[in-house]
Write a protein that holds these residues in place. Structure first.
Motif, PDB file in Angstrom:
ATOM      1  N   THR A  61       8.125  -0.073   5.685  1.00 39.36           N
ATOM      2  CA  THR A  61       8.358   0.874   4.592  1.00 39.36           C
ATOM      3  C   THR A  61       9.369   0.294   3.611  1.00 39.36           C
ATOM      4  O   THR A  61      10.427  -0.200   4.002  1.00 39.36           O
ATOM      5  N   ARG A  63      -1.279   8.353  17.860  1.00 41.27           N
ATOM      6  CA  ARG A  63      -1.475   8.104  16.428  1.00 41.27           C
ATOM      7  C   ARG A  63      -2.003   6.694  16.194  1.00 41.27           C
ATOM      8  O   ARG A  63      -1.686   5.769  16.939  1.00 41.27           O
ATOM      9  N   LYS A  99       2.169  -4.413   3.763  1.00 37.00           N
ATOM     10  CA  LYS A  99       1.181  -4.531   4.839  1.00 37.00           C
ATOM     11  C   LYS A  99       1.558  -5.676   5.769  1.00 37.00           C
ATOM     12  O   LYS A  99       1.977  -6.738   5.318  1.00 37.00           O
ATOM     13  N   THR A 137       3.712   9.491  -0.480  1.00 35.11           N
ATOM     14  CA  THR A 137       4.957   9.824   0.221  1.00 35.11           C
ATOM     15  C   THR A 137       5.785   8.587   0.548  1.00 35.11           C
ATOM     16  O   THR A 137       6.977   8.694   0.803  1.00 35.11           O
ATOM     17  N   TRP A 177       4.715   0.690   1.081  1.00 29.18           N
ATOM     18  CA  TRP A 177       5.040  -0.212   2.177  1.00 29.18           C
ATOM     19  C   TRP A 177       4.347  -1.544   2.028  1.00 29.18           C
ATOM     20  O   TRP A 177       3.356  -1.680   1.316  1.00 29.18           O
ATOM     21  N   THR A 228      -0.748   1.526  12.154  1.00 28.59           N
ATOM     22  CA  THR A 228      -0.896   0.842  10.871  1.00 28.59           C
ATOM     23  C   THR A 228       0.354  -0.011  10.682  1.00 28.59           C
ATOM     24  O   THR A 228       1.382   0.495  10.214  1.00 28.59           O
ATOM     25  N   HIS A 252       3.231  -1.923   9.281  1.00 31.93           N
ATOM     26  CA  HIS A 252       3.777  -1.967   7.917  1.00 31.93           C
ATOM     27  C   HIS A 252       5.302  -1.945   7.974  1.00 31.93           C
ATOM     28  O   HIS A 252       5.888  -1.623   9.002  1.00 31.93           O
ATOM     29  N   SER A 283       0.851  -1.180   0.000  1.00 34.05           N
ATOM     30  CA  SER A 283       0.000   0.000   0.000  1.00 34.05           C
ATOM     31  C   SER A 283       0.893   1.239   0.000  1.00 34.05           C
ATOM     32  O   SER A 283       2.108   1.123  -0.202  1.00 34.05           O
ATOM     33  N   HIS A 284       0.289   2.383   0.257  1.00 35.72           N
ATOM     34  CA  HIS A 284       1.070   3.622   0.281  1.00 35.72           C
ATOM     35  C   HIS A 284       0.438   4.625   1.236  1.00 35.72           C
ATOM     36  O   HIS A 284      -0.735   4.532   1.584  1.00 35.72           O
ATOM     37  N   PHE A 285       1.275   5.569   1.666  1.00 33.14           N
ATOM     38  CA  PHE A 285       0.810   6.729   2.419  1.00 33.14           C
ATOM     39  C   PHE A 285       0.847   7.906   1.462  1.00 33.14           C
ATOM     40  O   PHE A 285       1.683   7.952   0.545  1.00 33.14           O
ATOM     41  N   GLU A 286      -0.041   8.854   1.693  1.00 29.99           N
ATOM     42  CA  GLU A 286       0.014  10.078   0.899  1.00 29.99           C
ATOM     43  C   GLU A 286      -0.279  11.289   1.759  1.00 29.99           C
ATOM     44  O   GLU A 286      -0.854  11.169   2.837  1.00 29.99           O
ATOM     45  N   ARG A 287       0.166  12.417   1.278  1.00 37.32           N
ATOM     46  CA  ARG A 287      -0.074  13.702   1.929  1.00 37.32           C
ATOM     47  C   ARG A 287      -0.523  14.670   0.851  1.00 37.32           C
ATOM     48  O   ARG A 287       0.142  14.793  -0.183  1.00 37.32           O
TER      49      ARG A 287
END
Length: 178
Positions: A124, A117, A89, A84, A87, A120, A122, A75-79
């Motif tokens: 990276t 926070r 899972k 950004t 990673w 999640t 993962h 999956s991925h993180f975004e901003r």
């Protein structure tokens, strides 16, 4: 001088190799080095030596059996709509969540407070920036990423920020019972 710390699990070499084998065909990605591959359980941040020593000693009180962890896709993180990081899972098993709760309790007792926070789990694989090409094909190609391992320890890591990126050093390792 402050120490920048986090607590995590380092997958074994065979699992890290599976992750390394995905590191291709994505222009502009900053791939993680083998030494950087880990599952973060708790980011601590910068603390003075005395707090670091107290935390290291307190983490040794955690008793838990070893347990299985798995990789289950990517999956991925975004901003602000831009990716950004990508990673692998790691499904949040009951044992993993129990270990994280115990670590959070120890951090709270050593004066670091509780984590606020969302967790999640993962690992990276790459850091991305606005110059990175589209990640859609990479995500599709590696959607079936699967592997598993027995988590037999967690570690307190020290992070050293260098111009070439972060370098991680295991400050203390805490075995889980077999």
């Amino acid at each position: 001088m402050p120490h920048r710390l986090f607590i995590g699990i380092r997958p074994p070499a065979a699992v890290r190799q599976v992750l390394i084998d995905t590191m291709e065909a994505l222009d502009g990605a900053r791939w993680q080095d083998d030494e950087q591959l880990h599952l973060t359980l708790r980011f601590v941040g910068e603390v003075e030596r005395e707090v670091a020593n107290d935390l290291a000693a307190a983490l040794a009180s955690i008793a838990m059996p070893s347990f299985e962890l798995a990789l289950d896709g990517v999956s991925h993180f975004e901003r602000k709509g831009s990716p950004t990081a990508i990673w692998a899972k790691v499904p949040p098993t009951a044992e993993l969540l129990r270990l994280r709760t115990k670590i959070d309790r120890v951090c709270d007792l050593t004066g670091l407070g509780c984590e606020t926070r969302r967790f999640t789990p993962h690992i990276t694989i790459a850091r991305l920036n606005r110059h990175t090409g589209s990640i859609a094909d990479w995500l599709t190609r590696h959607a079936d990423l699967r592997d598993s391992w027995q988590a037999d320890a967690f570690s307190l890591f020290e992070s050293h920020l260098l111009t070439s990126g972060a370098q991680y050093e295991i400050a203390a390792r805490y075995p889980l019972q077999a």
